[in-house]
Design an enzyme around this catalytic site. Structure first.
Site, PDB file in Angstrom:
ATOM      1  CG  HIS A 249       4.776  -6.415  -0.747  1.00 42.27           C
ATOM      2  ND1 HIS A 249       4.910  -5.113  -1.155  1.00 42.27           N
ATOM      3  CD2 HIS A 249       3.592  -6.849  -1.266  1.00 42.27           C
ATOM      4  CE1 HIS A 249       3.856  -4.771  -1.881  1.00 42.27           C
ATOM      5  NE2 HIS A 249       3.047  -5.806  -1.969  1.00 42.27           N
TER       6      HIS A 249
ATOM      7  CE  LYS B  18      -2.606  -2.596  -0.641  1.00 46.70           C
ATOM      8  NZ  LYS B  18      -2.979  -2.564  -2.062  1.00 46.70           N
TER       9      LYS B  18
HETATM   10  P1  A3P Z   1      -4.982   4.571  -1.860  1.00 49.14           P
HETATM   11  O1  A3P Z   1      -5.624   3.393  -1.226  1.00 49.14           O
HETATM   12  O2  A3P Z   1      -4.566   5.614  -0.872  1.00 49.14           O
HETATM   13  O3  A3P Z   1      -5.778   5.153  -2.967  1.00 49.14           O
HETATM   14  P2  A3P Z   1       0.099  -0.667  -3.584  1.00 49.14           P
HETATM   15  O4  A3P Z   1       0.207  -0.562  -5.050  1.00 49.14           O
HETATM   16  O5  A3P Z   1       1.426  -0.682  -2.879  1.00 49.14           O
HETATM   17  O6  A3P Z   1      -0.823  -1.741  -3.173  1.00 49.14           O
HETATM   18  O7  A3P Z   1      -0.537   0.718  -3.094  1.00 49.14           O
HETATM   19  C1  A3P Z   1      -1.864   1.025  -3.416  1.00 49.14           C
HETATM   20  C2  A3P Z   1      -2.046   2.530  -3.301  1.00 49.14           C
HETATM   21  O8  A3P Z   1      -1.433   3.162  -4.430  1.00 49.14           O
HETATM   22  C3  A3P Z   1      -3.507   2.901  -3.328  1.00 49.14           C
HETATM   23  O9  A3P Z   1      -3.609   4.074  -2.526  1.00 49.14           O
HETATM   24  C4  A3P Z   1      -3.722   3.188  -4.802  1.00 49.14           C
HETATM   25  O10 A3P Z   1      -4.846   3.957  -5.087  1.00 49.14           O
HETATM   26  C5  A3P Z   1      -2.434   3.916  -5.137  1.00 49.14           C
HETATM   27  N1  A3P Z   1      -2.123   3.878  -6.572  1.00 49.14           N
HETATM   28  C6  A3P Z   1      -2.322   2.861  -7.443  1.00 49.14           C
HETATM   29  N2  A3P Z   1      -1.939   3.216  -8.664  1.00 49.14           N
HETATM   30  C7  A3P Z   1      -1.491   4.476  -8.591  1.00 49.14           C
HETATM   31  C8  A3P Z   1      -0.966   5.401  -9.548  1.00 49.14           C
HETATM   32  N3  A3P Z   1      -0.851   5.073 -10.821  1.00 49.14           N
HETATM   33  N4  A3P Z   1      -0.585   6.622  -9.110  1.00 49.14           N
HETATM   34  C9  A3P Z   1      -0.706   6.960  -7.805  1.00 49.14           C
HETATM   35  N5  A3P Z   1      -1.206   6.147  -6.848  1.00 49.14           N
HETATM   36  C10 A3P Z   1      -1.592   4.917  -7.235  1.00 49.14           C
END
Ligand code: A3P
Length: 325
Positions: A131, A69
């Site tokens: 991770h 995340k």
């Molecule tokens: P939020 O839940 O705050 O919206 P991971 O990829 O490590 O699982 O993290 C997920 C987080 O990254 C989520 O945050 C998601 O919306 C955000 N995210 C995914 N794609 C993204 C992008 N292209 N640019 C910015 N944030 C992104």
């Protein structure tokens, strides 16, 4: 570390002997086990243990590391677009029809696929995502000079993102899942791949000790100044942009292609699921990886007391790292 090859069955049996925990707020729908200090799903643990026993880093490997995340999906998309830009552009990139997780394999989820692909001669590197905390990475990675990119994010936003992701994945209605409980457990270090303090400290320490092979990227900096950060990333992984490419706007096109606005509206990211997810029995619909993509959503979830508590913890646990959190 133990290097004896273990069968999948041995690993499965061993995991059952580890300490267990179930998040109270997901209504017992999923068990995590504690292995070498981290909490994780059994299926990911199988992948981690298997990687620790079988994975041999190659000099050209590049690892994209993150705590869940923290922007993993975004980093994967950008890295993939960078290393494949001679072959693809925004009109034909596989990112149009695959979630970034299917374009860049994960060490703990796709270890079999990674080991198989080792035998195929690839003209460009395929970064490998993980991770796994620094100290638990397969020994051959830590002993190598392979490049490591670590993306990190405001912990308060990680907590909020994790909470919503888990509710979505396990189909728990938000009204049945008090955020306070999720927050408290996260502060105790009980979350998938947690404690986050150890995760962040491990990579921060690695970057202090070996800055030439460890690049730290901050989610908020990437939002604020994507161009400089994408350039840094490309240079670091050995795919720098030429002056010509810069003039032609290749960087801006990659940023646009990989933006939250663009990726989140693609059909595959609205309705698909990742390759191999069913087999691993951990099914996360693609849409769950694209929630808001904003900085500061924690302000809509945290009370003043929560903010005070987390800031104190961050100060206690991470001030020595020099990370700007
Ligand atoms: P939020 O839940 O705050 O919206 P991971 O990829 O490590 O699982 O993290 C997920 C987080 O990254 C989520 O945050 C998601 O919306 C955000 N995210 C995914 N794609 C993204 C992008 N292209 N640019 C910015 N944030 C992104």
């Amino acid at each position: 570390m133990e290097t004896k090859v273990m069968s999948a069955r041995d690993i499965e049996e061993m995991i059952k002997t580890f300490p267990q925990y179930t998040h109270s707020w997901v209504k017992g729908r999923e068990i995590m086990y504690n292995y070498q200090g981290i909490w994780c799903h059994p299926k990911f643990l199988e992948g981690i243990i298997s990687a620790q026993h079988t994975f041999k880093a190659q000099p050209s490997d590049v690892f994209l590391c993150s705590h869940p995340k923290s922007g993993t999906t975004w980093l994967k998309a950008i890295a993939f677009a960078i290393v494949t830009r001679q072959k693809f552009d925004e009109s034909n990139t596989p990112l149009l029809t695959n979630i970034p997780h299917n374009c860049i394999p994960s060490l703990e989820k796709n270890i079999e696929q990674i080991l198989e692909n080792r035998h195929i001669d690839n003209s460009c590197i395929t970064p490998i995502a993980t991770h796994i905390p620094y100290n638990l990475l397969p020994e051959s990675i830590r002993a190598s000079n392979c490049k490591i990119v670590y993306i990190y994010r405001d912990i308060k936003d990680v907590i909020v993102s994790y909470y919503h992701f888990m509710l979505g994945r396990l189909n728990v209605p938000i009204e049945d899942a008090p955020f306070e409980e999720a927050f408290d457990e996260f502060c105790q270090g009980i979350n998938v791949f947690g404690p986050i303090w150890d995760h962040l400290s491990g990579f921060a320490k690695a970057s202090l000790e070996r800055p030439e092979i460890t690049l730290l990227l901050k989610y908020e900096d990437m939002i604020k100044d994507p161009t400089s950060n994408v350039k840094r990333l490309a240079e670091f992984i050995g795919y720098p942009f030429t002056t010509q490419e810069e003039k032609e706007g290749v960087i801006e096109r990659i940023i646009k292609m990989c933006s939250f606005e663009n990726l989140s509206k693609l059909e595959v990211n609205r309705s698909g699921i990742q390759n191999g997810e069913r087999a691993r029995a951990i099914v996360s619909e693609n849409r769950l990886y694209f929630r808001k993509g904003k900085v500061g959503d924690w302000e809509n979830h945290f009370t003043d007391e929560m903010k005070e508590k987390i800031d104190k913890l961050i100060n206690e646990k991470l001030s020595h790292t020099g990370l700007a959190l």
